[in-house]
Design a protein around this motif. Sequence first.
Motif, PDB file in Angstrom:
ATOM      1  N   ALA A 371     -13.490  -8.637 -11.060  1.00 31.22           N
ATOM      2  CA  ALA A 371     -13.672  -9.234  -9.730  1.00 31.22           C
ATOM      3  C   ALA A 371     -12.920 -10.560  -9.625  1.00 31.22           C
ATOM      4  O   ALA A 371     -12.181 -10.790  -8.662  1.00 31.22           O
ATOM      5  N   PHE A 372     -13.090 -11.423 -10.621  1.00 33.37           N
ATOM      6  CA  PHE A 372     -12.471 -12.755 -10.553  1.00 33.37           C
ATOM      7  C   PHE A 372     -10.949 -12.707 -10.712  1.00 33.37           C
ATOM      8  O   PHE A 372     -10.248 -13.616 -10.267  1.00 33.37           O
ATOM      9  N   SER A 373     -10.483 -11.681 -11.399  1.00 37.36           N
ATOM     10  CA  SER A 373      -9.051 -11.690 -11.726  1.00 37.36           C
ATOM     11  C   SER A 373      -8.232 -10.784 -10.806  1.00 37.36           C
ATOM     12  O   SER A 373      -7.017 -10.915 -10.758  1.00 37.36           O
ATOM     13  N   ALA A 374      -8.902  -9.890 -10.069  1.00 33.67           N
ATOM     14  CA  ALA A 374      -8.138  -8.964  -9.227  1.00 33.67           C
ATOM     15  C   ALA A 374      -8.846  -8.654  -7.900  1.00 33.67           C
ATOM     16  O   ALA A 374      -8.344  -8.988  -6.826  1.00 33.67           O
ATOM     17  N   THR A 375     -10.016  -8.042  -7.981  1.00 30.20           N
ATOM     18  CA  THR A 375     -10.621  -7.455  -6.777  1.00 30.20           C
ATOM     19  C   THR A 375     -10.896  -8.497  -5.684  1.00 30.20           C
ATOM     20  O   THR A 375     -10.591  -8.270  -4.510  1.00 30.20           O
ATOM     21  N   ASN A 376     -11.478  -9.619  -6.067  1.00 33.29           N
ATOM     22  CA  ASN A 376     -11.828 -10.607  -5.036  1.00 33.29           C
ATOM     23  C   ASN A 376     -10.585 -11.210  -4.385  1.00 33.29           C
ATOM     24  O   ASN A 376     -10.599 -11.542  -3.198  1.00 33.29           O
ATOM     25  N   HIS A 377      -9.516 -11.350  -5.153  1.00 36.87           N
ATOM     26  CA  HIS A 377      -8.258 -11.853  -4.575  1.00 36.87           C
ATOM     27  C   HIS A 377      -7.785 -10.878  -3.484  1.00 36.87           C
ATOM     28  O   HIS A 377      -7.356 -11.290  -2.406  1.00 36.87           O
ATOM     29  N   ALA A 378      -7.861  -9.584  -3.813  1.00 36.48           N
ATOM     30  CA  ALA A 378      -7.407  -8.573  -2.844  1.00 36.48           C
ATOM     31  C   ALA A 378      -8.288  -8.586  -1.601  1.00 36.48           C
ATOM     32  O   ALA A 378      -7.794  -8.490  -0.470  1.00 36.48           O
ATOM     33  N   LYS A 379      -9.590  -8.727  -1.805  1.00 36.90           N
ATOM     34  CA  LYS A 379     -10.506  -8.713  -0.652  1.00 36.90           C
ATOM     35  C   LYS A 379     -10.300  -9.937   0.228  1.00 36.90           C
ATOM     36  O   LYS A 379     -10.237  -9.845   1.454  1.00 36.90           O
ATOM     37  N   ILE A 380     -10.201 -11.086  -0.387  1.00 32.42           N
ATOM     38  CA  ILE A 380     -10.142 -12.338   0.391  1.00 32.42           C
ATOM     39  C   ILE A 380      -8.799 -12.480   1.104  1.00 32.42           C
ATOM     40  O   ILE A 380      -8.731 -13.013   2.212  1.00 32.42           O
ATOM     41  N   TYR A 381      -7.734 -11.982   0.475  1.00 32.97           N
ATOM     42  CA  TYR A 381      -6.405 -12.204   1.044  1.00 32.97           C
ATOM     43  C   TYR A 381      -5.801 -10.945   1.687  1.00 32.97           C
ATOM     44  O   TYR A 381      -4.590 -10.843   1.853  1.00 32.97           O
ATOM     45  N   GLY A 382      -6.652  -9.992   2.039  1.00 32.91           N
ATOM     46  CA  GLY A 382      -6.190  -8.898   2.894  1.00 32.91           C
ATOM     47  C   GLY A 382      -5.341  -7.846   2.201  1.00 32.91           C
ATOM     48  O   GLY A 382      -4.474  -7.235   2.837  1.00 32.91           O
ATOM     49  N   LEU A 383      -5.613  -7.591   0.931  1.00 36.34           N
ATOM     50  CA  LEU A 383      -4.846  -6.557   0.218  1.00 36.34           C
ATOM     51  C   LEU A 383      -5.711  -5.379  -0.232  1.00 36.34           C
ATOM     52  O   LEU A 383      -5.196  -4.423  -0.813  1.00 36.34           O
TER      53      LEU A 383
END
Length: 470
Positions: A371-383
């Motif tokens: 979550a911290f290294s991939a998934t949340n980045h994708a969710k928060i930044y529209g990917l």
Amino acid sequence: MSFDTIIRGGTVVTAADTFACDVGIRDGKITALGHDLGPATAIIDATDRLVLPGGIDSHVHFAQPSGDGIVMADGFASGTRSAAFGGNTTVLPFCLQEKGQTLREALKHYHSLADGECHVDVAFHLIVTDPTEHVLGQELPALVEDGYTSLKVFMTYEGLALSDRELLETMSVARETGAMLMVHAENFDAIRFLTDRLERAGNTAPRFHATSRPIPVEREATHRAISLSELVDVPIMIVHVSNREAMEEIRRAQQRGLRVMGETCPQYLMLTEKDLDQLNMEGAKYVCSPPPRDVASQQACWEGLQQKVFSVFSSDHCPFRYDDPQGKLAPKGRTSFRWVPNGIPGVATRLPILFSEGVVKGRIDLNSFVAFSATNHAKIYGLYPRKGTIAVGSDADIALWDPKRKVTVRHELIHDGADYTPYEGLEVTGWPVLTMVRGKVVVDDGTLVGSKEHGTYLPRAKPPTGATIP
Ligand code: URP
Ligand code: ZN
Ligand code: ZN
């Protein structure tokens, strides 16, 4: 069904689940998850390996103008290469608007630097430094619709800092357009005041960089950024949080129901201000802002991750060569910490550090790591869900991990354009042994096998409104 590639025999980990499963890949997408998937052109043996979504680093700087005579150590080719060696498949560098420049001009320039030069996929955040009526009223709304759905604003740095009024105006546009707003929270006037005072007293060595921006400088600005965003009712991301007091400001805002998110970085878990206190100019290697603090601050940042006050763990990769007059040892930099370029490299070491210090040492679980290294980045930044997970229909962006491999971090493993790593000699357990971007292997067991034409630019969706903060 036949596949281009099957990753066989591994343990798949997402932000939610951990399961033994093969991964079938076709035309760059994950097309099946299961067992006995059938024929494939290539089989990758993942026995004893973890099959993770490729890392997404939503905070990196490549080729960013950094002041007179200073040159950033990484352009897109070396920066994305280093990212791939570190198990990343997408990075989000910043596109800096220089004063007087339109955002479109800045983007045109960044695209020209990035085109055909990326080993992994990229998307750009905008940095707004000149929020004119034209920029806020016309350009920004149009660019958000075009897929540039996040922007960063600075509360410090000459030429970058916005006034509170400008922050509010920019926040209003973020609210109207649904863009994600990232904030660099440090009090510019306080830093200038302290810097002048230190210099007058002859305290100019790199270690005084930390003295010039102590915790209250960050805490006050964090509080102010949150208050301003509350006035406008817009979600914000406080980036590179370094200590408990700033983290607690974010926690309090979250407890009050505000959509305030936080990011921390490896330097705030691994370094302290003592690293800036070295012989000659060596401390310049660790000059970044906010500065690394102390062991209690490291502990607070771990707590921020464990208690999910922070949503993302990014590198803030901002590399300058050390032994180079265009880098940390720029002629003016030798006269005062004021002139030492801010930023340290870290795109390749972000994931091994979080894995080893976090998962292996029992501070966070494997799903939180993802979550911290991939998934949340994708969710928060529209990917999401194209990026950031392992699911049928998602891009086949995968990092294969050997969770037991012991590695001593050396700069030769990093493959960036810098001439040092702040983590030289660090022993880590767990290492990304294969990186795949949209079905194509780009790094295989320490060897670059991909090309810099493979990475592609990613237009992004707006982050989901009203969604729970990941
Ligand atoms: O020192 C840092 N963090 N340099 C990078 C620029 C920024 O503020 O993120
Ligand atoms: Zn910043
Ligand atoms: Zn940064």
